[in-house]
Write an enzyme that holds these catalytic residues in place. Structure first.
Site, PDB file in Angstrom:
ATOM      1  N   LYS A  53       0.805  -1.298   0.017  1.00 34.91           N
ATOM      2  CA  LYS A  53       0.038   0.033   0.087  1.00 34.91           C
ATOM      3  C   LYS A  53       0.718   1.320  -0.049  1.00 34.91           C
ATOM      4  O   LYS A  53       0.340   2.290  -0.394  1.00 34.91           O
ATOM      5  CB  LYS A  53      -1.084  -0.012   1.129  1.00 34.91           C
ATOM      6  CG  LYS A  53      -2.050  -0.950   1.225  1.00 34.91           C
ATOM      7  CD  LYS A  53      -3.177  -0.281   0.049  1.00 34.91           C
ATOM      8  CE  LYS A  53      -4.565  -1.248   0.393  1.00 34.91           C
ATOM      9  NZ  LYS A  53      -5.662  -0.687  -0.676  1.00 34.91           N
ATOM     10  N   SER A 306       0.254  -9.789  -0.707  1.00 35.90           N
ATOM     11  CA  SER A 306       0.103  -8.353  -0.703  1.00 35.90           C
ATOM     12  C   SER A 306       0.663  -7.736   0.600  1.00 35.90           C
ATOM     13  O   SER A 306       0.976  -6.659   0.630  1.00 35.90           O
ATOM     14  CB  SER A 306      -1.260  -8.123  -1.216  1.00 35.90           C
ATOM     15  OG  SER A 306      -2.061  -8.800  -0.110  1.00 35.90           O
TER      16      SER A 306
END
Length: 405
Positions: A53, A306
């Site tokens: 992110k 992720s």
């Protein structure tokens, strides 16, 4: 025409070079042997803040005007975008406020605060936090940084795709990627298809919140929510319209996996790859080990991990679920005749089958139970489901009434 293109991703790469890590691409020998393909992990769990992110957040902050920066920034996040925005804001010297769900792992909340951001908790899922962020934005005039439905955020996440191609010398056949709101897979799909239109990009969601899969099936953005998920990083009920447009055009398929399959994948990654992944980060692996995606022989498959920001207490519970799913932990109760030696006989059966007792609790039945009977509850370590079946058969043959817990 899509709102993000390959050139946007390449520009983001230049912006992010001095900020983010080029995360490693590791081969999974175990999964390669299991599937017959060449399976690799793109380890964004080793990125700064423990998640991809930071790429999108920092690219967005870098493209804010001085006027926008002067008002500070606000974001909504299940946890990972929060840390990316908080760190990006700290590096830029601007104020950050983050709205997060009350269900966000404590580790993510604590980490976000450690980067200097103010944290406001609201609701059970990302969408609730988003509503709170919008409310605060209207009150304060802060600049809103969307976690996925933004061209600069998407372009930032797309730099993962550029790295994958560079690390495999362009020899990429398939990329398996988590989907929540759709930011990471949108960016990767733009980069991957821009470099090679024949690459397959496959998204993975949880069965509990299959919002993008349902949206793709319906041909429009659709809200979908069944219940909460251990994959909190992709717990998005309503995907973005910008991401949906990209995914609808560029993503080849969307697969969903169960909570049990995600738990098994987390356990698999820890044991065989020495990688700690959060639920969202493990869904791409879950798609492979569950057989939901079956690659061709010698196909080069990249599983995107992720993030790795999982609370230790949550991880402990997830591992328990994963062990039980694989038949390596078995919980049961056994009812026996209340006579001397009954409990010892039960333990003897377990011991002779080479199972290890983790917990045992013997209690006499309440007055509402059968007279002359008592029960015991066990948690034992086993090898697999066949091992459990053998132990159960031996206990029943000895006259014990066995009930799975």
């Amino acid at each position: 025409m899509l709102k993000v293109n390959l050139e946007d991703v390449k520009k983001a790469e230049e912006v992010l070079k001095p900020i983010v890590k080029k995360t490693p691409l590791q081969e999974s020998k175990k999964l390669s042997e299991k599937t017959g393909a060449n399976v690799y992990y793109k380890c964004e769990n080793l990125q700064k803040t423990g998640s991809f992110k930071i790429r999108g957040a920092c690219n967005k902050i870098a493209n804010l005007t001085d006027e926008e920066k002067s008002h500070g920034v606000i974001a909504s996040s299940a946890g990972n975008h929060a840390q990316g925005v908080a760190l990006g804001a700290q590096m830029t010297g601007i104020k950050a406020t983050i709205a997060m769900p009350e269900t966000a792992p404590l580790a993510k909340v604590t980490a976000t605060k450690s980067y200097g951001a103010e944290v406001v908790l609201n609701g059970a899922v990302y969408d609730d936090a988003y509503a709170k962020a919008v409310e605060i934005q209207k009150e304060t005039g802060a600049t809103f940084l969307h976690p996925f439905n933004d061209k600069y955020v998407i372009a930032g996440q797309g730099t993962i795709g550029l790295e994958i191609f560079d690390q495999l010398d362009g020899k990429v056949d398939t990329i398996l990627c988590p989907i929540g709101g759709g930011g990471i897979i949108s960016g990767i799909a733009v980069a991957a298809k821009g470099l090679n239109p024949n690459v397959k990009v496959i998204g993975v969601q949880t069965d509990n919140i299959p919002s993008m899969k349902v949206s793709k099936e319906n041909g429009k953005v659709t809200t979908a929510f069944k219940e909460a998920t251990i994959a909190d990083g992709i717990a998005v009920k309503t995907p973005g319209d910008v991401t949906f447009e990209i995914i609808d055009e560029l993503v080849d398929e969307i697969i969903t996996v169960s909570e049990e399959e995600i738990s098994r994948a987390i356990l698999f990654l820890m044991e065989h790859q020495k990688v700690v992944a959060e639920g969202a980060g493990a869904v791409s692996t879950a798609a492979l080990i569950s057989g939901k995606y079956v690659p061709q022989k010698d196909e080069n498959v990249v599983c995107v991990i992720s993030g790795g920001n999982v609370d230790v207490n949550t991880l402990y519970r997830i591992i328990g679920v994963g062990l039980a799913a694989e038949g390596r932990r078995y919980s049961f109760s056994a009812t026996m005749t209340d006579k001397p030696g009954g409990f010892l006989e039960l333990i003897s059966i377990i011991s002779k089958n080479n199972a290890n007792i983790l917990n045992a609790n013997q209690t006499r039945l309440s007055s509402g139970g059968a007279i002359g009977k008592q029960s015991a509850e066990f948690i034992i370590e086993t090898f697999d489901h066949d091992h459990i079946a053998k132990i159960k058969a031996d206990m029943k043959a000895a006259g014990f009434d066995v009930v799975d817990l």
